[in-house]
Motif scaffolding. Structure first.
Motif, PDB file in Angstrom:
ATOM      1  N   ALA A   1       0.431   0.488  21.087  1.00 44.23           N
ATOM      2  CA  ALA A   1       1.754   1.085  21.130  1.00 44.23           C
ATOM      3  C   ALA A   1       1.621   2.569  20.784  1.00 44.23           C
ATOM      4  O   ALA A   1       0.761   2.952  19.987  1.00 44.23           O
ATOM      5  CB  ALA A   1       2.679   0.401  20.127  1.00 44.23           C
ATOM      6  N   ASP A   2       2.479   3.382  21.369  1.00 41.65           N
ATOM      7  CA  ASP A   2       2.405   4.824  21.115  1.00 41.65           C
ATOM      8  C   ASP A   2       2.554   5.140  19.630  1.00 41.65           C
ATOM      9  O   ASP A   2       1.961   6.096  19.128  1.00 41.65           O
ATOM     10  CB  ASP A   2       3.502   5.549  21.907  1.00 41.65           C
ATOM     11  N   SER A   3       3.339   4.340  18.941  1.00 43.51           N
ATOM     12  CA  SER A   3       3.626   4.611  17.531  1.00 43.51           C
ATOM     13  C   SER A   3       2.417   4.447  16.621  1.00 43.51           C
ATOM     14  O   SER A   3       2.434   4.929  15.481  1.00 43.51           O
ATOM     15  CB  SER A   3       4.764   3.717  17.049  1.00 43.51           C
ATOM     16  N   VAL A   4       1.382   3.756  17.094  1.00 43.86           N
ATOM     17  CA  VAL A   4       0.220   3.517  16.235  1.00 43.86           C
ATOM     18  C   VAL A   4      -1.063   4.138  16.780  1.00 43.86           C
ATOM     19  O   VAL A   4      -2.107   4.082  16.111  1.00 43.86           O
ATOM     20  CB  VAL A   4       0.001   2.008  16.003  1.00 43.86           C
ATOM     21  N   LYS A   5      -1.004   4.724  17.956  1.00 40.96           N
ATOM     22  CA  LYS A   5      -2.205   5.339  18.543  1.00 40.96           C
ATOM     23  C   LYS A   5      -2.780   6.393  17.613  1.00 40.96           C
ATOM     24  O   LYS A   5      -2.053   7.209  17.057  1.00 40.96           O
ATOM     25  CB  LYS A   5      -1.867   5.966  19.891  1.00 40.96           C
ATOM     26  N   GLY A   6      -4.092   6.342  17.444  1.00 45.35           N
ATOM     27  CA  GLY A   6      -4.758   7.299  16.572  1.00 45.35           C
ATOM     28  C   GLY A   6      -4.781   6.900  15.115  1.00 45.35           C
ATOM     29  O   GLY A   6      -5.502   7.487  14.318  1.00 45.35           O
ATOM     30  N   ARG A   7      -3.992   5.895  14.754  1.00 46.83           N
ATOM     31  CA  ARG A   7      -3.966   5.434  13.359  1.00 46.83           C
ATOM     32  C   ARG A   7      -4.496   4.008  13.212  1.00 46.83           C
ATOM     33  O   ARG A   7      -5.116   3.676  12.217  1.00 46.83           O
ATOM     34  CB  ARG A   7      -2.536   5.499  12.814  1.00 46.83           C
TER      35      ARG A   7
ATOM     36  N   VAL B   1       0.846  -1.183   0.000  1.00 48.10           N
ATOM     37  CA  VAL B   1       0.000   0.000   0.000  1.00 48.10           C
ATOM     38  C   VAL B   1       0.887   1.240   0.000  1.00 48.10           C
ATOM     39  O   VAL B   1       2.017   1.203   0.509  1.00 48.10           O
ATOM     40  CB  VAL B   1      -0.942  -0.013   1.225  1.00 48.10           C
ATOM     41  N   GLN B   2       0.387   2.298  -0.575  1.00 46.39           N
ATOM     42  CA  GLN B   2       1.137   3.552  -0.569  1.00 46.39           C
ATOM     43  C   GLN B   2       0.997   4.250   0.775  1.00 46.39           C
ATOM     44  O   GLN B   2       0.003   4.061   1.489  1.00 46.39           O
ATOM     45  CB  GLN B   2       0.635   4.467  -1.675  1.00 46.39           C
ATOM     46  N   ALA B   3       1.970   5.056   1.083  1.00 44.24           N
ATOM     47  CA  ALA B   3       1.913   5.839   2.322  1.00 44.24           C
ATOM     48  C   ALA B   3       0.624   6.661   2.347  1.00 44.24           C
ATOM     49  O   ALA B   3       0.214   7.233   1.335  1.00 44.24           O
ATOM     50  CB  ALA B   3       3.128   6.745   2.421  1.00 44.24           C
ATOM     51  N   GLY B   4      -0.005   6.678   3.514  1.00 43.77           N
ATOM     52  CA  GLY B   4      -1.281   7.352   3.666  1.00 43.77           C
ATOM     53  C   GLY B   4      -2.476   6.453   3.454  1.00 43.77           C
ATOM     54  O   GLY B   4      -3.610   6.833   3.764  1.00 43.77           O
ATOM     55  N   GLY B   5      -2.225   5.275   2.942  1.00 40.20           N
ATOM     56  CA  GLY B   5      -3.303   4.332   2.668  1.00 40.20           C
ATOM     57  C   GLY B   5      -3.693   3.519   3.890  1.00 40.20           C
ATOM     58  O   GLY B   5      -3.199   3.748   5.003  1.00 40.20           O
TER      59      GLY B   5
ATOM     60  N   GLN C   1      -7.356  -2.574  11.981  1.00 41.57           N
ATOM     61  CA  GLN C   1      -7.566  -1.565  10.943  1.00 41.57           C
ATOM     62  C   GLN C   1      -6.414  -0.582  11.022  1.00 41.57           C
ATOM     63  O   GLN C   1      -6.212   0.058  12.044  1.00 41.57           O
ATOM     64  CB  GLN C   1      -8.896  -0.852  11.156  1.00 41.57           C
ATOM     65  N   MET C   2      -5.680  -0.470   9.927  1.00 42.19           N
ATOM     66  CA  MET C   2      -4.504   0.387   9.896  1.00 42.19           C
ATOM     67  C   MET C   2      -4.739   1.513   8.901  1.00 42.19           C
ATOM     68  O   MET C   2      -4.888   1.255   7.701  1.00 42.19           O
ATOM     69  CB  MET C   2      -3.269  -0.427   9.502  1.00 42.19           C
ATOM     70  N   ASN C   3      -4.765   2.724   9.402  1.00 33.56           N
ATOM     71  CA  ASN C   3      -4.960   3.905   8.569  1.00 33.56           C
ATOM     72  C   ASN C   3      -3.734   4.796   8.612  1.00 33.56           C
ATOM     73  O   ASN C   3      -2.881   4.646   9.488  1.00 33.56           O
ATOM     74  CB  ASN C   3      -6.178   4.692   9.064  1.00 33.56           C
ATOM     75  N   ALA C   4      -3.653   5.703   7.673  1.00 36.90           N
ATOM     76  CA  ALA C   4      -2.538   6.656   7.615  1.00 36.90           C
ATOM     77  C   ALA C   4      -1.206   5.935   7.714  1.00 36.90           C
ATOM     78  O   ALA C   4      -0.323   6.329   8.495  1.00 36.90           O
ATOM     79  CB  ALA C   4      -2.681   7.710   8.713  1.00 36.90           C
ATOM     80  N   LEU C   5      -1.067   4.895   6.940  1.00 39.88           N
ATOM     81  CA  LEU C   5       0.145   4.079   7.010  1.00 39.88           C
ATOM     82  C   LEU C   5       1.362   4.863   6.544  1.00 39.88           C
ATOM     83  O   LEU C   5       1.286   5.694   5.625  1.00 39.88           O
ATOM     84  CB  LEU C   5      -0.024   2.824   6.170  1.00 39.88           C
ATOM     85  N   ILE C   6       2.479   4.587   7.180  1.00 39.96           N
ATOM     86  CA  ILE C   6       3.756   5.198   6.842  1.00 39.96           C
ATOM     87  C   ILE C   6       4.755   4.088   6.552  1.00 39.96           C
ATOM     88  O   ILE C   6       4.556   2.938   6.986  1.00 39.96           O
ATOM     89  CB  ILE C   6       4.253   6.108   7.993  1.00 39.96           C
TER      90      ILE C   6
END
Length: 123
Positions: A59-65, A10-14, A80-85
């Motif tokens: 984990a703090d790194s994924v909170k909110g996403r 997936v592209q970043a942001g996906g 569910q993973m959103n706003a992927l980086i």
């Protein structure tokens, strides 16, 4: 037995949604978690959910996403993973702690592990 699926490129942001189905021995109260392992890095905690009550931990790194959820009828847990980086790229594993009552991120306390599903986030 745990069967994870849903990884991909997936592209970043996906977004991506991972699934994990648990079969065989379970109990009325346990924890299911997601961990990930990037190339050259140690496995790290991502999220966990209590099967009874549905409390969650991230984990703090994924909170909110990222959002972890469950479907009791299907014995399944989802991520569910959103706003992927790009830093989210890793093999993601679901795990089961049959005796867990308090949410935790200790991988050694999860007795059962799925086979992993690869998530690749391109920049």
């Amino acid at each position: 037995q745990l069967q994870a699926s849903g990884g991909g490129l997936v592209q970043a942001g996906g977004s991506l949604r991972l699934s994990c189905v648990a079969s065989g021995r379970t109990s009325s109260s346990y924890l299911m978690g997601w961990f990930r392992a990037a190339p050259g890095k140690e496995r790290e905690f991502v999220a966990a959910i209590k099967w009874s009550g549905g409390g969650t931990k991230y984990a703090d790194s994924v909170k909110g996403r990222f959002t972890i959820s469950r479907d009791n009828a299907k014995n399944s847990v989802y991520l569910q993973m959103n706003a992927l980086i790009p830093e989210d790229s890793a093999v993601y594993y679901c795990a089961l702690d049959l005796s867990g009552h308090v949410l935790h991120s200790d991988s050694y306390r999860y007795e059962y592990w799925g086979q992993g599903t690869l998530v690749t986030v391109s920049s």
